[in-house]
Design a protein around this motif. Structure first.
Motif, PDB file in Angstrom:
ATOM      1  N   PRO A  99       0.827  -1.201   0.000  1.00  0.00           N
ATOM      2  CA  PRO A  99       0.000   0.000   0.000  1.00  0.00           C
ATOM      3  C   PRO A  99       0.864   1.256   0.000  1.00  0.00           C
ATOM      4  N   HIS A 100       0.286   2.326  -0.548  1.00  0.00           N
ATOM      5  CA  HIS A 100       0.933   3.637  -0.555  1.00  0.00           C
ATOM      6  C   HIS A 100       0.249   4.489   0.498  1.00  0.00           C
ATOM      7  N   THR A 101       1.023   5.130   1.334  1.00  0.00           N
ATOM      8  CA  THR A 101       0.472   6.047   2.317  1.00  0.00           C
ATOM      9  C   THR A 101       1.489   7.148   2.558  1.00  0.00           C
ATOM     10  N   THR A 102       1.148   8.114   3.394  1.00  0.00           N
ATOM     11  CA  THR A 102       2.051   9.199   3.733  1.00  0.00           C
ATOM     12  C   THR A 102       1.681   9.753   5.099  1.00  0.00           C
ATOM     13  N   LYS A 103       2.672  10.026   5.898  1.00  0.00           N
ATOM     14  CA  LYS A 103       2.432  10.683   7.188  1.00  0.00           C
ATOM     15  C   LYS A 103       2.476  12.195   7.036  1.00  0.00           C
ATOM     16  N   THR A 104       3.297  12.680   6.099  1.00  0.00           N
ATOM     17  CA  THR A 104       3.542  14.113   5.935  1.00  0.00           C
ATOM     18  C   THR A 104       2.674  14.756   4.874  1.00  0.00           C
ATOM     19  N   GLY A 105       2.059  13.938   4.023  1.00  0.00           N
ATOM     20  CA  GLY A 105       1.460  14.434   2.793  1.00  0.00           C
ATOM     21  C   GLY A 105       2.541  14.374   1.720  1.00  0.00           C
ATOM     22  N   CYS A 106       2.140  14.245   0.469  1.00  0.00           N
ATOM     23  CA  CYS A 106       3.136  14.207  -0.606  1.00  0.00           C
ATOM     24  C   CYS A 106       2.494  14.554  -1.941  1.00  0.00           C
ATOM     25  N   THR A 107       3.358  14.934  -2.864  1.00  0.00           N
ATOM     26  CA  THR A 107       2.956  15.169  -4.248  1.00  0.00           C
ATOM     27  C   THR A 107       3.710  14.156  -5.107  1.00  0.00           C
ATOM     28  N   LEU A 108       2.981  13.459  -5.955  1.00  0.00           N
ATOM     29  CA  LEU A 108       3.548  12.403  -6.787  1.00  0.00           C
ATOM     30  C   LEU A 108       3.277  12.690  -8.258  1.00  0.00           C
ATOM     31  N   MET A 109       4.201  12.277  -9.123  1.00  0.00           N
ATOM     32  CA  MET A 109       3.973  12.301 -10.562  1.00  0.00           C
ATOM     33  C   MET A 109       3.958  10.859 -11.054  1.00  0.00           C
ATOM     34  N   PHE A 110       2.916  10.489 -11.787  1.00  0.00           N
ATOM     35  CA  PHE A 110       2.764   9.151 -12.348  1.00  0.00           C
ATOM     36  C   PHE A 110       2.973   9.215 -13.853  1.00  0.00           C
ATOM     37  N   ILE A 111       3.829   8.350 -14.367  1.00  0.00           N
ATOM     38  CA  ILE A 111       3.978   8.181 -15.805  1.00  0.00           C
ATOM     39  C   ILE A 111       3.663   6.724 -16.089  1.00  0.00           C
ATOM     40  N   GLN A 112       2.633   6.502 -16.902  1.00  0.00           N
ATOM     41  CA  GLN A 112       2.175   5.147 -17.156  1.00  0.00           C
ATOM     42  C   GLN A 112       2.132   4.896 -18.664  1.00  0.00           C
ATOM     43  N   PHE A 113       2.644   3.742 -19.065  1.00  0.00           N
ATOM     44  CA  PHE A 113       2.673   3.410 -20.477  1.00  0.00           C
ATOM     45  C   PHE A 113       2.184   1.989 -20.663  1.00  0.00           C
ATOM     46  N   PRO A 114       1.286   1.698 -21.552  1.00  0.00           N
ATOM     47  CA  PRO A 114       0.733   2.578 -22.569  1.00  0.00           C
ATOM     48  C   PRO A 114      -0.426   3.441 -22.083  1.00  0.00           C
ATOM     49  N   GLY A 115      -0.616   3.571 -20.821  1.00  0.00           N
ATOM     50  CA  GLY A 115      -1.756   4.271 -20.226  1.00  0.00           C
ATOM     51  C   GLY A 115      -2.406   3.310 -19.254  1.00  0.00           C
ATOM     52  N   VAL A 116      -3.238   3.825 -18.383  1.00  0.00           N
ATOM     53  CA  VAL A 116      -3.870   2.984 -17.382  1.00  0.00           C
ATOM     54  C   VAL A 116      -5.335   3.384 -17.260  1.00  0.00           C
ATOM     55  N   THR A 117      -6.169   2.398 -17.013  1.00  0.00           N
ATOM     56  CA  THR A 117      -7.594   2.645 -16.788  1.00  0.00           C
ATOM     57  C   THR A 117      -7.971   2.016 -15.454  1.00  0.00           C
ATOM     58  N   ILE A 118      -9.158   2.313 -14.994  1.00  0.00           N
ATOM     59  CA  ILE A 118      -9.632   1.730 -13.746  1.00  0.00           C
ATOM     60  C   ILE A 118      -9.705   0.202 -13.891  1.00  0.00           C
ATOM     61  N   GLU A 119      -9.981  -0.280 -15.073  1.00  0.00           N
ATOM     62  CA  GLU A 119     -10.050  -1.732 -15.296  1.00  0.00           C
ATOM     63  C   GLU A 119      -8.662  -2.373 -15.213  1.00  0.00           C
ATOM     64  N   ASP A 120      -7.609  -1.584 -15.446  1.00  0.00           N
ATOM     65  CA  ASP A 120      -6.247  -2.110 -15.424  1.00  0.00           C
ATOM     66  C   ASP A 120      -5.677  -2.167 -14.001  1.00  0.00           C
ATOM     67  N   SER A 121      -6.317  -1.501 -13.057  1.00  0.00           N
ATOM     68  CA  SER A 121      -5.859  -1.475 -11.667  1.00  0.00           C
ATOM     69  C   SER A 121      -6.615  -2.525 -10.861  1.00  0.00           C
ATOM     70  N   VAL A 122      -5.886  -3.514 -10.371  1.00  0.00           N
ATOM     71  CA  VAL A 122      -6.510  -4.632  -9.658  1.00  0.00           C
ATOM     72  C   VAL A 122      -6.107  -4.567  -8.200  1.00  0.00           C
ATOM     73  N   LEU A 123      -7.080  -4.393  -7.300  1.00  0.00           N
ATOM     74  CA  LEU A 123      -6.796  -4.336  -5.859  1.00  0.00           C
ATOM     75  C   LEU A 123      -6.449  -5.726  -5.342  1.00  0.00           C
TER      76      LEU A 123
END
Length: 124
Positions: A99-123
């Motif tokens: 899991p991803h979390t943060t205690k301090t807060g954070c700003t992230l940049m995501f680069i995904q190839f060839p792209g990502v959809t909600i269907e591509d993300s499996v919990l």
């Protein structure tokens, strides 16, 4: 034949970035996102996310996407490991992360190839 692309540069200045409230299944806490490039004809999918302190993204994987996450500000905790600003997290399709979390807060940049959809993300 001209080998150089006729596609124009994508330029988005900091003051032009539009942050919107954002949530997906598996996310908890306050998160905003900015979608820098969703036109996969021009460049990979690029998005940014600001996670408030204690925000959390459940462990997951992507079936298709290769994903690079760059920590712009703050600290991201990935599966218990602290990643400070300037750190990268990179993984290919099928690789569980989080899991991803943060205690301090954070700003992230995501680069995904060839792209990502909600269907591509499996919990997990």
């Amino acid at each position: 034949m001209d080998k150089h692309s006729k596609t124009k540069d994508i330029i988005l200045k900091a003051e032009e970035i539009q942050w919107i409230p954002f949530s997906l299944p598996g996310w908890t806490g306050t998160t905003t996102a900015a979608f820098i490039n969703a036109d996969l004809e021009k460049a990979p999918f690029i998005a940014m996310a600001k996670l408030a302190p204690e925000a959390n993204l459940q462990r997951h994987y992507h079936n298709i996407a290769v994903e690079s996450v760059y920590v712009v500000e703050g600290e991201l905790i990935n599966n218990g490991e602290v990643l400070k600003a300037g750190s990268f997290l990179i993984h290919g399709p099928g690789v569980e992360h989080g899991p991803h979390t943060t205690k301090t807060g954070c700003t992230l940049m995501f680069i995904q190839f060839p792209g990502v959809t909600i269907e591509d993300s499996v919990l997990v």
